[in-house]
Write an enzyme that holds these catalytic residues in place. Structure first.
Site, PDB file in Angstrom:
ATOM      1  N   ASN A   1     -27.852  62.691  49.764  1.00  0.00           N
ATOM      2  CA  ASN A   1     -27.116  63.736  50.047  1.00  0.00           C
ATOM      3  C   ASN A   1     -25.995  63.750  50.846  1.00  0.00           C
ATOM      4  OD1 ASN A   1     -28.858  64.871  48.116  1.00  0.00           O
ATOM      5  ND2 ASN A   1     -30.240  65.265  49.263  1.00  0.00           N
TER       6      ASN A   1
ATOM      7  N   LYS B   1     -35.941  62.071  40.083  1.00  0.00           N
ATOM      8  CA  LYS B   1     -35.414  63.477  40.214  1.00  0.00           C
ATOM      9  C   LYS B   1     -35.065  64.148  38.171  1.00  0.00           C
ATOM     10  CE  LYS B   1     -33.821  63.904  45.377  1.00  0.00           C
ATOM     11  NZ  LYS B   1     -32.987  64.097  45.747  1.00  0.00           N
TER      12      LYS B   1
ATOM     13  N   LYS C   1     -29.501  52.197  45.713  1.00  0.00           N
ATOM     14  CA  LYS C   1     -30.001  53.818  44.547  1.00  0.00           C
ATOM     15  C   LYS C   1     -31.560  53.482  45.321  1.00  0.00           C
ATOM     16  CE  LYS C   1     -30.879  58.063  42.933  1.00  0.00           C
ATOM     17  NZ  LYS C   1     -29.927  59.236  42.717  1.00  0.00           N
TER      18      LYS C   1
ATOM     19  N   GLU D   1     -19.485  59.463  43.391  1.00  0.00           N
ATOM     20  CA  GLU D   1     -20.688  58.952  44.002  1.00  0.00           C
ATOM     21  C   GLU D   1     -20.858  57.908  44.452  1.00  0.00           C
ATOM     22  OE1 GLU D   1     -23.196  61.289  44.769  1.00  0.00           O
ATOM     23  OE2 GLU D   1     -22.913  63.214  43.477  1.00  0.00           O
TER      24      GLU D   1
ATOM     25  N   HIS E   1     -22.453  71.158  47.793  1.00  0.00           N
ATOM     26  CA  HIS E   1     -23.535  72.821  46.896  1.00  0.00           C
ATOM     27  C   HIS E   1     -23.254  73.625  47.795  1.00  0.00           C
ATOM     28  CE1 HIS E   1     -27.148  69.872  46.381  1.00  0.00           C
ATOM     29  NE2 HIS E   1     -26.177  69.788  45.625  1.00  0.00           N
TER      30      HIS E   1
ATOM     31  N   GLU F   1     -38.088  61.759  48.947  1.00  0.00           N
ATOM     32  CA  GLU F   1     -37.655  62.439  49.706  1.00  0.00           C
ATOM     33  C   GLU F   1     -37.886  63.316  50.711  1.00  0.00           C
ATOM     34  OE1 GLU F   1     -34.187  64.113  47.926  1.00  0.00           O
ATOM     35  OE2 GLU F   1     -33.435  64.944  49.807  1.00  0.00           O
TER      36      GLU F   1
ATOM     37  N   ARG G   1     -34.493  59.374  51.811  1.00  0.00           N
ATOM     38  CA  ARG G   1     -34.019  59.503  50.367  1.00  0.00           C
ATOM     39  C   ARG G   1     -32.554  60.538  50.924  1.00  0.00           C
ATOM     40  NH1 ARG G   1     -36.171  59.670  44.175  1.00  0.00           N
ATOM     41  NH2 ARG G   1     -34.134  60.144  42.970  1.00  0.00           N
TER      42      ARG G   1
ATOM     43  N   ARG H   1     -48.881  67.498  30.025  1.00  0.00           N
ATOM     44  CA  ARG H   1     -47.891  66.762  32.197  1.00  0.00           C
ATOM     45  C   ARG H   1     -47.352  65.436  32.379  1.00  0.00           C
ATOM     46  NH1 ARG H   1     -53.781  68.601  30.331  1.00  0.00           N
ATOM     47  NH2 ARG H   1     -54.175  71.147  31.666  1.00  0.00           N
TER      48      ARG H   1
ATOM     49  N   HIS I   1     -23.444  66.562  50.822  1.00  0.00           N
ATOM     50  CA  HIS I   1     -23.586  67.388  49.457  1.00  0.00           C
ATOM     51  C   HIS I   1     -24.349  68.915  49.716  1.00  0.00           C
ATOM     52  CE1 HIS I   1     -24.317  63.863  47.166  1.00  0.00           C
ATOM     53  NE2 HIS I   1     -24.642  64.677  45.943  1.00  0.00           N
TER      54      HIS I   1
ATOM     55  N   HIS J   1     -19.007  68.354  39.851  1.00  0.00           N
ATOM     56  CA  HIS J   1     -20.090  68.110  41.357  1.00  0.00           C
ATOM     57  C   HIS J   1     -19.851  67.246  41.785  1.00  0.00           C
ATOM     58  CE1 HIS J   1     -23.944  67.762  43.514  1.00  0.00           C
ATOM     59  NE2 HIS J   1     -24.158  66.145  43.097  1.00  0.00           N
TER      60      HIS J   1
END
Ligand code: NAD
Ligand code: GLY
Length: 364
Positions: free
Chosen positions: A247, A145, A229, A187, A254, A239, A243, A123, A250, A271
């Protein structure tokens, strides 16, 4: 001598990002984050032969900690449930307890996968991120993330699990392929575009030094990106709001990546390359919707091009198919397409319910 930059990420689970040369050799600093006797050093088949021994030797010089290694095949195709299961078994095989620590040595693929393993073992155990790509240094190693992909989509299985620390050793960028360095620059430019107009000017002035891998310039760009960031994730770790600004570009990116079958290594965009195209499309969409001047979008495109990034939609992609992908994107809220749009240098906003016709116009 390039200084070590240090950036603190605040919030409920604070940690420090270290940026500069030689950090992988700083065993005392690395071992300070190991509470128990065992470390799992996760890496990939390109990075481990270059840098794993340095980390192992640095740790051994400062502690009797036992280091176990596990390497994946390089590339996005390894960010899978199977690779995650292999890390679980590696942890089980040496009897990892709650005080074991996972070190993620590599790019964003290793960082996301190993971070997710650390999030799940018993956990949640400690994770230290040792990013070795520019993209991982400025983005994926920071913010917690973690995820693996499914055949149905990227990053569908994951958790928020902040690292205990991030050590971005800029000397590792000397072996990074040119293409990966350029992809990471997309980025970096993103932070200037959405948060820091003066950073865009600085990037313009320092493009040559950055592409020539000048240590000082790279460390300064990484540290400034991480500071941006860090500020956002401290305020919005999960998010729920701002946040999402990270993106920018993005939603388009994507869709492009998905349409090309995540073929970064096989003729498609990776990416960062897709984010470069996506940011310019998002800037043009912002212009079409009356949010930003057309000149801003052109300037953003030329800065990205200065870093060797293509900013045009790859040929052969069907606008309708891209739009269909965007409808499935997690940023598509109920009721319409949600985009991160641009006000111009240094400012972006979340816009719900963008008309599909405007998106199609930009794609055509
Ligand atoms: P990557 O991890 O695949 O690395 C790119 C290539 O460079 C690989 O072949 C790798 O082996 C090689 N490499 C890495 N470091 C090297 C070095 N120093 N010298 C030589 N070769 C080296 O790709 P990436 O661009 O770092 O990461 C992409 C991943 O990051 C994607 O899966 C993406 O979803 C994820 N990501 C996550 C977040 C997040 O917030 N968690 C943010 C952005 C991207
Ligand atoms: N890369 C986007 C984020 O971390 O939120």
């Amino acid at each position: 001598m390039t200084p070590i930059h240090r950036i603190d990420v605040g919030g409920d689970m604070p940690y420090r990002i270290h940026v500069g040369p030689g950090l992988l050799d700083d065993g005392a600093a690395l071992v300070a984050h190991v509470r128990g006797r065992h470390v799992l050093l996760a890496s990939d088949g390109n990075v481990a032969p270059l840098y794993a021994a340095r980390v192992i030797e640095a740790l051994a010089a400062h502690s009797p900690v036992r280091v176990h290694t596990s390497n994946i095949a390089p590339g996005e195709a390894s960010k899978t449930i199977d690779a995650f299961a292999a890390l679980m078994h590696a942890l089980a095989d040496f009897g990892a307890t709650r005080d074991a620590c996972v070190f993620a040595l590599g790019g964003g693929v290793v960082g996301d996968l190993a971070g997710f393993a650390a999030a799940c073992w018993m956990r949640g155990i400690d994770c230290v991120q040792l990013p070795t790509t520019l993209l991982a240094m400025v983005d994926s190693s920071v913010g917690g993330k973690t995820a693996v992909d499914l055949p149905q989509g990227k990053n569908l299985v994951g958790a928020f699990h902040p690292p205990r620390a991030v050590f971005a050793d800029t000397t590792t960028l000397r072996t990074l392929p040119d293409r990966e360095l350029r992809a990471g620059m997309a980025e970096v430019v993103k932070y200037g575009a959405i948060m820091d107009a003066a950073f865009l000017d600085w990037l313009d002035a320092n493009a040559t030094a950055l592409l020539e891998r000048d240590d000082d310039a790279l460390a300064a760009a990484i540290a400034r990106s991480c500071a941006h960031k860090a500020a956002i994730v401290a305020r919005d770790p999960r998010e729920q709001g701002e946040r999402a600004l990270l993106n920018f570009g993005h939603t388009f990116a994507h869709a492009i990546e998905a349409e090309q079958g995540y073929a970064g290594g096989g003729g498609g965009l990776n990416h960062g390359e897709a984010v470069a195209v996506g940011m310019v499309l998002a800037a043009r969409l912002s212009t079409a919707l009356g949010l930003a001047d057309a000149g801003h979008a052109m300037r953003l495109a030329s800065l990205l091009q200065a870093f060797g990034l293509d900013t045009t939609l790859p040929s052969g992609l069907d606008p309708g198919a891209l739009l269909a992908r965007m409808r499935l994107d997690k940023k598509a809220a109920a009721g319409g397409l949600r985009f991160i749009l641009w006000d111009g240098p240094g400012s972006a906003r979340i816009v719900p319910e963008v008309p599909e016709s405007a998106v199609l116009d930009v794609l055509q």
